[in-house]
Design an enzyme around this catalytic site. Structure first.
Site, PDB file in Angstrom:
ATOM      1  CG  ASP A 131      55.876   0.136  74.535  1.00 56.87           C
ATOM      2  OD1 ASP A 131      56.121  -0.833  73.793  1.00 56.87           O
ATOM      3  OD2 ASP A 131      54.919   0.146  75.328  1.00 56.87           O
TER       4      ASP A 131
ATOM      5  CE1 TYR B 228      57.101   1.713  79.667  1.00 55.23           C
ATOM      6  CE2 TYR B 228      57.326  -0.593  80.254  1.00 55.23           C
ATOM      7  CZ  TYR B 228      56.791   0.384  79.449  1.00 55.23           C
ATOM      8  OH  TYR B 228      55.948   0.037  78.418  1.00 55.23           O
TER       9      TYR B 228
ATOM     10  CE  LYS C  79      55.272  17.586  74.538  1.00 50.60           C
ATOM     11  NZ  LYS C  79      54.772  18.194  73.287  1.00 50.60           N
TER      12      LYS C  79
ATOM     13  CG  ASP D 102      52.646  -0.920  69.698  1.00 51.10           C
ATOM     14  OD1 ASP D 102      53.735  -1.479  69.915  1.00 51.10           O
ATOM     15  OD2 ASP D 102      51.580  -1.273  70.234  1.00 51.10           O
TER      16      ASP D 102
ATOM     17  CG  ASP E 209      54.101  16.948  70.190  1.00 48.59           C
ATOM     18  OD1 ASP E 209      55.330  16.846  70.337  1.00 48.59           O
ATOM     19  OD2 ASP E 209      53.516  18.047  70.310  1.00 48.59           O
TER      20      ASP E 209
END
Ligand code: GGG
Length: 351
Positions: A244, A137, A187, A248, A220
């Site tokens: 984020d 962000y 990652k 969810d 992943d």
């Protein structure tokens, strides 16, 4: 008796339904403890943007800085670009008040069947610690050659040693007080600079917490592991974007985004912290009175806990648990028959 001063920003869409509902619950819980809250209601959001060209007034941050905490509903409306609404309200508040931890708990509640099968006797109870002020962000970058066939966009990620160290330290502290297990989302195979740096700093912080079993998992693979065995996770520390997405996913696993609570914390308490349901403004159901208020109510309980009212917060959580246990006092997203008002009433009555 102490009085808290809290800024309430319902924002957009279902924020205008779930935030007032949560405020009623918080008022009742505090009243029972002989305490009170003075709410400073502010009508910032997309309507404000349409009328004034800004999501909040120029002195908005100054006004919020005079409160003990910020309680936010939701941000976003279909006719305002999402990056305009988010970067005009939610993100400036997180940054101005250096709310560098975004705490997102996920729990399995009695009566609410998880969407994945978990072994008999196992239980989902995990905490996502999301870095909240930097990472993916970032405003660094730009659009070039707009409207031409050669148009391109560059977005720079920002990862600082200070930023990674402090959020990792916070996550390890949480793990030390829970089940001593921490997973770092990474990652570092594909993202060549920032993610190996993230891993290095997390590894350094880990040496200060020998009692916590820490491991890093590629984002992943971590998404797949979370679906496969969510009950095995305790604390997950993740960058802004990864945290984020994972939160969810985690809340969907235990039932619905409608019960996903969050706290945007300045752990050093130099500035007000902000509490908000994870979900957005849900324009598809806004105005129908059917939104699940639990995420907002739980976020409110996290706010009371942060402000030193653990007992009132605990009573709210018990009442949420009770209301979720019955289909009659759950909303449709959790297979129930209740609307926003009846869930709110049930939680208030159960206090
Ligand atoms: N509850 C505030 C809200 O509307 N959140 C939706 C959202 O898209 N948030 C993005 C983020 O947390 O970074």
């Amino acid at each position: 008796m102490s009085t808290l001063k809290i800024a309430a920003i319902p924002g957009d869409g279902i924020g205008n339904e779930v935030l007032p509902a949560a405020v009623r619950v918080l008022d009742r819980a505090m009243e029972q403890s002989g305490e009170s809250i003075t709410w400073e209601w502010v009508d910032w959001g997309c309507d404000h943007f349409i009328e004034h060209g800004a999501m909040m007034p120029a002195d908005g941050i100054d006004r919020l800085s005079q409160t003990d905490a910020v309680f936010l509903g939701a941000v976003g409306r279909p006719d305002v670009p999402d990056h305009v609404s988010l970067w005009g309200l939610l993100i400036p508040i997180r940054r101005a008040f250096d709310q560098y931890v975004n705490l997102r708990p996920t729990r399995q509640f009695a009566g609410v069947t998880p969407r994945v099968a978990i072994p008999e006797g196992a239980h989902i109870d995990l905490l996502i610690v999301r870095e909240n002020t930097e990472g993916e962000y970032s405003e660094l970058g730009g659009r070039f050659g707009q409207g031409t066939p050669h148009e391109f966009a560059i977005q720079e990620n920002v990862f600082t040693r200070r930023g990674i160290d402090r959020v990792a330290r916070y996550a390890f502290e949480q793990a030390s007080n829970r089940r001593n297990s921490l997973t770092s989302a990474t990652k570092s195979n594909g993202i060549i600079h920032t993610m190996p740096f993230w891993d290095e700093v997390v590894d350094e912080v880990a040496t200060d917490y020998p009692g916590v079993k820490a491991r890093k998992v590629l984002i992943d693979a971590l998404a797949a592991e979370l679906v496969g065995r969510p009950h095995d996770f305790d604390v997950i520390v993740a960058s802004n974007l990864f945290g984020d997405i994972l939160s969810d996913l985690a809340s969907a696993l235990v039932g619905s985004l409608g019960i996903a609570a969050s706290a945007n914390l300045d752990p050093e308490r130099r500035f007000p912290s902000m509490f908000e349901p994870v979900h957005g403004s849900a324009p598809d159901i806004a105005g129908r009175g059917i939104a699940n208020p639990v995420a907002a109510i739980w976020s409110g309980a996290m706010m009371l806990e942060h402000l030193g009212h653990q007992e009132a917060a605990g009573r709210i959580m018990l009442s949420i648990e009770r209301s979720l246990s019955s289909r009659d006092t759950r909303t449709a997203d959790l297979g129930g028959t209740a609307d926003t008002e009846s869930v709110t009433t049930a939680v208030m009555n159960g206090l």
